[in-house]
Write a protein that holds these residues in place. Structure first.
Motif, PDB file in Angstrom:
ATOM      1  N   SER A  61       0.896  -1.265   0.178  1.00 31.81           N
ATOM      2  CA  SER A  61      -0.103  -0.143   0.042  1.00 31.81           C
ATOM      3  C   SER A  61       0.889   1.281   0.012  1.00 31.81           C
ATOM      4  N   GLN A  62       0.164   2.356  -0.067  1.00 26.79           N
ATOM      5  CA  GLN A  62       1.014   3.516   0.136  1.00 26.79           C
ATOM      6  C   GLN A  62       1.517   3.745   1.530  1.00 26.79           C
ATOM      7  N   PRO A  63       2.775   4.064   1.671  1.00 31.27           N
ATOM      8  CA  PRO A  63       3.157   3.978   2.935  1.00 31.27           C
ATOM      9  C   PRO A  63       2.393   5.078   4.002  1.00 31.27           C
ATOM     10  N   VAL A  64       2.141   6.402   3.495  1.00 26.13           N
ATOM     11  CA  VAL A  64       1.509   7.085   4.228  1.00 26.13           C
ATOM     12  C   VAL A  64      -0.006   6.700   4.677  1.00 26.13           C
ATOM     13  N   HIS A  65      -0.522   5.961   3.696  1.00 26.77           N
ATOM     14  CA  HIS A  65      -2.097   5.270   3.952  1.00 26.77           C
ATOM     15  C   HIS A  65      -1.711   4.242   5.031  1.00 26.77           C
ATOM     16  N   LEU A  66      -0.814   3.639   4.987  1.00 26.29           N
ATOM     17  CA  LEU A  66      -0.714   2.535   6.035  1.00 26.29           C
ATOM     18  C   LEU A  66      -0.377   3.049   7.353  1.00 26.29           C
ATOM     19  N   ALA A  67       0.436   4.128   7.366  1.00 22.89           N
ATOM     20  CA  ALA A  67       0.790   4.802   8.439  1.00 22.89           C
ATOM     21  C   ALA A  67      -0.426   5.472   9.083  1.00 22.89           C
ATOM     22  N   MET A  68      -1.241   5.977   8.512  1.00 20.86           N
ATOM     23  CA  MET A  68      -2.252   6.920   8.810  1.00 20.86           C
ATOM     24  C   MET A  68      -3.419   5.825   9.289  1.00 20.86           C
ATOM     25  N   TYR A  69      -3.630   4.867   8.606  1.00 21.98           N
ATOM     26  CA  TYR A  69      -4.615   3.815   8.950  1.00 21.98           C
ATOM     27  C   TYR A  69      -4.154   3.106  10.290  1.00 21.98           C
ATOM     28  N   GLY A  70      -2.793   2.914  10.187  1.00 20.12           N
ATOM     29  CA  GLY A  70      -2.297   1.991  11.596  1.00 20.12           C
ATOM     30  C   GLY A  70      -2.680   2.851  12.588  1.00 20.12           C
ATOM     31  N   LEU A  71      -2.243   4.275  12.784  1.00 16.78           N
ATOM     32  CA  LEU A  71      -2.280   5.029  13.903  1.00 16.78           C
ATOM     33  C   LEU A  71      -3.549   5.739  14.152  1.00 16.78           C
ATOM     34  N   PHE A  72      -4.350   6.114  13.049  1.00 13.73           N
ATOM     35  CA  PHE A  72      -5.403   6.885  13.246  1.00 13.73           C
ATOM     36  C   PHE A  72      -6.851   6.308  12.479  1.00 13.73           C
ATOM     37  N   ARG A  73      -7.034   5.111  11.768  1.00  7.98           N
ATOM     38  CA  ARG A  73      -7.814   4.598  11.358  1.00  7.98           C
ATOM     39  C   ARG A  73      -8.347   5.396  10.083  1.00  7.98           C
ATOM     40  N   MET A  74      -7.655   6.170   9.413  1.00 10.64           N
ATOM     41  CA  MET A  74      -8.009   6.960   8.314  1.00 10.64           C
ATOM     42  C   MET A  74      -7.932   6.264   7.029  1.00 10.64           C
ATOM     43  N   GLY A  75      -8.806   6.349   6.248  1.00 10.79           N
ATOM     44  CA  GLY A  75      -8.634   5.587   4.929  1.00 10.79           C
ATOM     45  C   GLY A  75      -9.112   4.195   4.900  1.00 10.79           C
ATOM     46  N   ASN A  76      -9.113   3.565   3.699  1.00 12.00           N
ATOM     47  CA  ASN A  76      -9.622   2.210   3.701  1.00 12.00           C
ATOM     48  C   ASN A  76      -8.961   1.305   4.449  1.00 12.00           C
ATOM     49  N   THR A  77      -9.389  -0.008   4.927  1.00 12.86           N
ATOM     50  CA  THR A  77      -8.918  -0.875   5.494  1.00 12.86           C
ATOM     51  C   THR A  77      -7.867  -1.605   4.634  1.00 12.86           C
ATOM     52  N   PRO A  78      -6.600  -1.760   5.026  1.00 16.89           N
ATOM     53  CA  PRO A  78      -5.623  -2.607   4.138  1.00 16.89           C
ATOM     54  C   PRO A  78      -5.989  -3.878   3.853  1.00 16.89           C
ATOM     55  N   PRO A  79      -5.597  -4.568   3.080  1.00 11.82           N
ATOM     56  CA  PRO A  79      -5.813  -6.061   2.615  1.00 11.82           C
ATOM     57  C   PRO A  79      -5.290  -6.939   3.866  1.00 11.82           C
ATOM     58  N   ALA A  80      -5.648  -8.259   3.876  1.00 14.55           N
ATOM     59  CA  ALA A  80      -5.261  -9.168   5.032  1.00 14.55           C
ATOM     60  C   ALA A  80      -3.738  -9.784   4.734  1.00 14.55           C
TER      61      ALA A  80
END
Length: 292
Positions: A61-80
């Motif tokens: 995924s995009q690194p920024v997206h992964l960081a934002m979702y992991g820490l803030f739950r912003m954006g779409n859920t990453p694949p498993a």
């Protein structure tokens, strides 16, 4: 006193223009204070989450997206990704804590995060998370409530709830097994406050039975990794990328947060400059109104 009287008379002859100018000045000052507050809030939020993890491991995924979702739950859920990645990381000698996060279920519109008791012990670098009441996963099919969730739902320790598959489930997506509320977290100021937190092992078993495949346990979405020594950060990032056959994204969240902070600082400074210029123009307008 004479000057004040002259100013009063001058403004009295131009009430509408004076009121508009004063309103513009007041609005500019209020907007300036609000922007400073927002800028400080963003900075404080980024500072608070810094240190929650040294690495975040997930699907490509995009690194920024992964960081934002992991820490803030912003954006779409990453694949498993597979459990095998987590099983290997949690016993790695350089890893002090590996926290799996699985966000595949929900309850009444709230996200359900599947994880282990390691979350409660290692999520906050300052120490174990505090509980307002109860504790972690102390029995089979346990669920812990975030502070805000508990306030909004009114659930208490010992109550039983159902969990459903997906973020917008139907009745057919609801699991038959009941989960027992064993704990309510104190406020953490993080995404955990708005989450139901369930035992990942129990969720995996229930998913297998729900899909009529007892040996199948859907993967996890993210792994938050904390290291014993941050000097091993870059070597471990490279090692993880080479160790597993499945494609992975390994993100250093501090780098992504620093990038976001630089962008927000530039934007905030630009907006503050514009508002200050507007305030100065309004002040000059008021001054010349008084001179006429």
């Amino acid at each position: 006193m004479v000057i004040l009287q002259l100013v009063k008379k001058s403004l009295g002859r131009r009430k509408v223009k004076a009121l508009v100018s004063m309103a513009g000045l007041a609005l500019s000052l209020a907007l300036l204070l609000m922007l400073v507050h927002v800028k400080n809030s963003v900075f404080n939020t980024l500072e608070r989450v810094t240190g929650q993890s040294d690495l975040i491991v997930g699907a490509p995924s995009q690194p920024v997206h992964l960081a934002m979702y992991g820490l803030f739950r912003m954006g779409n859920t990453p694949p498993a990704i597979s459990f095998n990645v987590y099983d290997n990381l949690r016993v790695h000698p350089e890893v002090s804590a590996a926290i799996p996060l699985s966000m595949m279920e929900s309850h009444k519109g709230f996200s359900v995060t599947g994880t282990t008791n390691v979350l409660f012990d290692s999520f906050d670098p300052a120490g174990p998370l505090a509980f307002a009441s109860g504790g972690g996963f102390t029995q089979a099919a346990s669920v812990v409530l975030g502070y805000e969730v508990a306030q909004q739902t009114g659930y208490n320790i010992g109550e039983m709830i159902t969990i459903a598959k997906g973020s917008e489930p139907t009745i057919e997506d609801e699991y038959q097994e009941l989960f027992t509320i064993t704990g309510i977290l104190s406020s953490t100021g993080t995404v955990l406050d708005n989450s139901f937190i369930a035992s990942l092992n129990d969720l995996a078993s229930i998913r297998g039975r729900f899909n009529n495949e007892p040996d199948k346990a859907d993967g996890i979405n993210l792994i938050l990794v904390r290291l014993h020594n941050r000097q091993a950060l870059l070597p471990l990032q490279r090692e993880i990328g080479q160790q597993f056959s499945e494609p992975l994204e390994i993100v250093i969240p501090d780098q992504e947060l620093a990038f976001i902070q630089r962008i927000s600082n530039r934007f905030g400074s630009l907006m503050i400059g514009i508002v200050m210029l507007t305030a100065v123009m309004a002040l000059i307008t008021v001054f010349f109104q008084c001179q006429q």
